[in-house]
Design a protein around this motif. Sequence first.
Motif, mmCIF file in Angstrom:
data_model
loop_
_atom_site.group_PDB
_atom_site.id
_atom_site.type_symbol
_atom_site.label_atom_id
_atom_site.label_comp_id
_atom_site.label_asym_id
_atom_site.label_seq_id
_atom_site.Cartn_x
_atom_site.Cartn_y
_atom_site.Cartn_z
ATOM 1 N N GLY A 62 27.637 13.730 54.907
ATOM 2 C CA GLY A 62 27.863 14.239 56.256
ATOM 3 C C GLY A 62 26.729 13.908 57.207
ATOM 4 N N ASP A 63 25.468 13.987 56.710
ATOM 5 C CA ASP A 63 24.341 13.696 57.603
ATOM 6 C C ASP A 63 24.334 12.228 58.013
ATOM 7 N N PHE A 64 24.715 11.329 57.088
ATOM 8 C CA PHE A 64 24.747 9.917 57.426
ATOM 9 C C PHE A 64 25.877 9.613 58.413
ATOM 10 N N LEU A 65 27.042 10.227 58.218
ATOM 11 C CA LEU A 65 28.142 10.052 59.168
ATOM 12 C C LEU A 65 27.744 10.540 60.559
ATOM 13 N N THR A 66 26.953 11.614 60.596
ATOM 14 C CA THR A 66 26.475 12.139 61.881
ATOM 15 C C THR A 66 25.492 11.173 62.530
ATOM 16 N N GLY A 79 10.080 17.391 53.923
ATOM 17 C CA GLY A 79 10.049 17.181 55.363
ATOM 18 C C GLY A 79 11.438 16.806 55.848
ATOM 19 N N PRO A 80 11.540 16.176 57.019
ATOM 20 C CA PRO A 80 12.857 15.784 57.533
ATOM 21 C C PRO A 80 13.509 14.725 56.666
ATOM 22 N N ARG A 81 14.819 14.824 56.512
ATOM 23 C CA ARG A 81 15.585 13.815 55.758
ATOM 24 C C ARG A 81 15.717 12.540 56.580
ATOM 25 N N TYR A 82 15.996 12.697 57.858
ATOM 26 C CA TYR A 82 16.133 11.559 58.764
ATOM 27 C C TYR A 82 15.419 11.839 60.072
ATOM 28 N N ALA A 83 14.929 10.795 60.710
ATOM 29 C CA ALA A 83 14.392 10.884 62.066
ATOM 30 C C ALA A 83 14.778 9.611 62.809
ATOM 31 N N LEU A 84 15.277 9.787 64.021
ATOM 32 C CA LEU A 84 15.630 8.674 64.892
ATOM 33 C C LEU A 84 14.819 8.783 66.168
ATOM 34 N N TYR A 85 14.278 7.673 66.640
ATOM 35 C CA TYR A 85 13.489 7.659 67.869
ATOM 36 C C TYR A 85 14.004 6.550 68.785
ATOM 37 N N GLY A 86 14.298 6.918 70.019
ATOM 38 C CA GLY A 86 14.808 5.942 70.971
ATOM 39 C C GLY A 86 14.132 6.048 72.318
ATOM 40 N N SER A 87 14.537 5.186 73.245
ATOM 41 C CA SER A 87 13.912 5.144 74.566
ATOM 42 C C SER A 87 14.204 6.386 75.395
ATOM 43 N N GLU A 88 15.251 7.147 75.009
ATOM 44 C CA GLU A 88 15.609 8.340 75.779
ATOM 45 C C GLU A 88 15.400 9.643 75.017
ATOM 46 N N GLY A 89 15.182 9.567 73.702
ATOM 47 C CA GLY A 89 15.022 10.815 72.979
ATOM 48 C C GLY A 89 14.912 10.633 71.478
ATOM 49 N N LEU A 149 28.713 16.458 60.677
ATOM 50 C CA LEU A 149 30.092 16.129 60.312
ATOM 51 C C LEU A 149 30.317 16.429 58.828
ATOM 52 N N PRO A 150 31.526 16.815 58.441
ATOM 53 C CA PRO A 150 31.785 17.077 57.024
ATOM 54 C C PRO A 150 31.597 15.818 56.182
ATOM 55 N N GLY A 151 30.968 15.971 55.022
ATOM 56 C CA GLY A 151 30.876 14.865 54.087
ATOM 57 C C GLY A 151 32.212 14.628 53.417
ATOM 58 N N SER A 152 32.392 13.427 52.851
ATOM 59 C CA SER A 152 33.705 13.114 52.282
ATOM 60 C C SER A 152 33.602 12.090 51.156
ATOM 61 N N TYR A 153 33.075 12.494 50.008
ATOM 62 C CA TYR A 153 33.060 11.596 48.853
ATOM 63 C C TYR A 153 34.449 11.056 48.504
ATOM 64 N N PRO A 154 35.524 11.863 48.632
ATOM 65 C CA PRO A 154 36.844 11.324 48.295
ATOM 66 C C PRO A 154 37.209 10.077 49.100
ATOM 67 N N GLY A 155 36.554 9.874 50.239
ATOM 68 C CA GLY A 155 36.840 8.699 51.057
ATOM 69 C C GLY A 155 36.581 7.397 50.324
ATOM 70 N N TYR A 156 35.613 7.404 49.399
ATOM 71 C CA TYR A 156 35.336 6.175 48.648
ATOM 72 C C TYR A 156 36.541 5.769 47.814
ATOM 73 N N TYR A 157 37.055 6.707 47.020
ATOM 74 C CA TYR A 157 38.181 6.363 46.151
ATOM 75 C C TYR A 157 39.496 6.258 46.925
#
Length: 351
Positions: A132-136, A240-250, A301-309
């Motif tokens: 879910g975190d990656f989909l987000t 610590g944080p799992r993910y961090a994104l840095y951009g020109s606006e935020g 967003l909800p994670g969805s392992y079933p999506g693979y199969y």
Amino acid sequence: MGTSEKNRIKVGLAAYGMSGRVFHAPLLCAHHGFLLSKVLERKHFYAKEKYPDVAVVTQFNELLNDQHIELIVVNTPEHTHFDMAKAALEANKHVVVEKAFTVTSAQAAELIALSEQQGKMLSVFQNSRWHGDFLTLQKIINSRLLGELVAFEAHYDRFRNSIQPGAWKEEALPGTGVLYNLGSHMIDQVLVLFGKPQAVAADIRTQRTGGNVDDNFELILFYEKLKATLKSSYLVREPGPRYALYGSEGSFMKYGGDPQEAMLKAGQIPFKDWGIESEVFWGKLNTQINRLHFVGSVETLPGSYPGYYDNIYEVIRNGAALIVKPEQALQTIAIIEAAYQSALEKRTIDL
């Protein structure tokens, strides 16, 4: 709508260790399009306790020689992936290989050529694409909520300060170590988000006393304007944080991990409210959108392992496009190879 018994894909599972018990068997058995037919267990018959209708066999050939099995899942230790996947393809089976795909990129290329020759599907179980975190993250990046992205950071840490006796993952075998194990997830995600990097620089270490495999790494993947940093360690007690994104606006910061593995370990099966993360772990967005400053949390967003199969079924039965392509998995292995070269030679490696 259900699938008729005749149209279900019969599956042979090559092992019933953690990945077979927690991921593959539950996801396959919950899917209307698959029938888990045989499971390979050389010493124990644990699968029979959970799935009494499944046949437990002790030799891989019993999966290969079963004319009713269409799909074999190779979820054994990495150093066995190439030989077993090759044998399955030669037996005219579709094949799903547990990550990491192979030990070398040359092995990966050979399997891809063989699958094309045989006209059989070949895919790698990169289930973290359905976190879910990656989909987000994908949604935030594709929506350009941070402006022009300049940096991406990901951590996949654990706290395991002792060496587990008798565990093959702790043995100095080809393909063991945290870079193959967890790094293959992280590199795959970067490839999905940003494509192939231009170069890689890596620091890879064994930090635990008595350790025989790498248990710490830092990879920097270089793009034209973006730097992606991937870090993993077995000695992180306070994450610590799992993910961090840095951009020109935020910026966007995300703590916590996807809940699906824990749900499967607890015996839950995918249902309507599957993969929903607690609000406590929703990520924080601090950015400017259309000249309006916004600070707030973003529902994961909800994670969805079933999506693979779901995709594997559609590929085999209906000719759909394959989501996790083996060529992408080959690229992941090539980056791992370059990372080890970078760490050994203490220099940046062009890809």
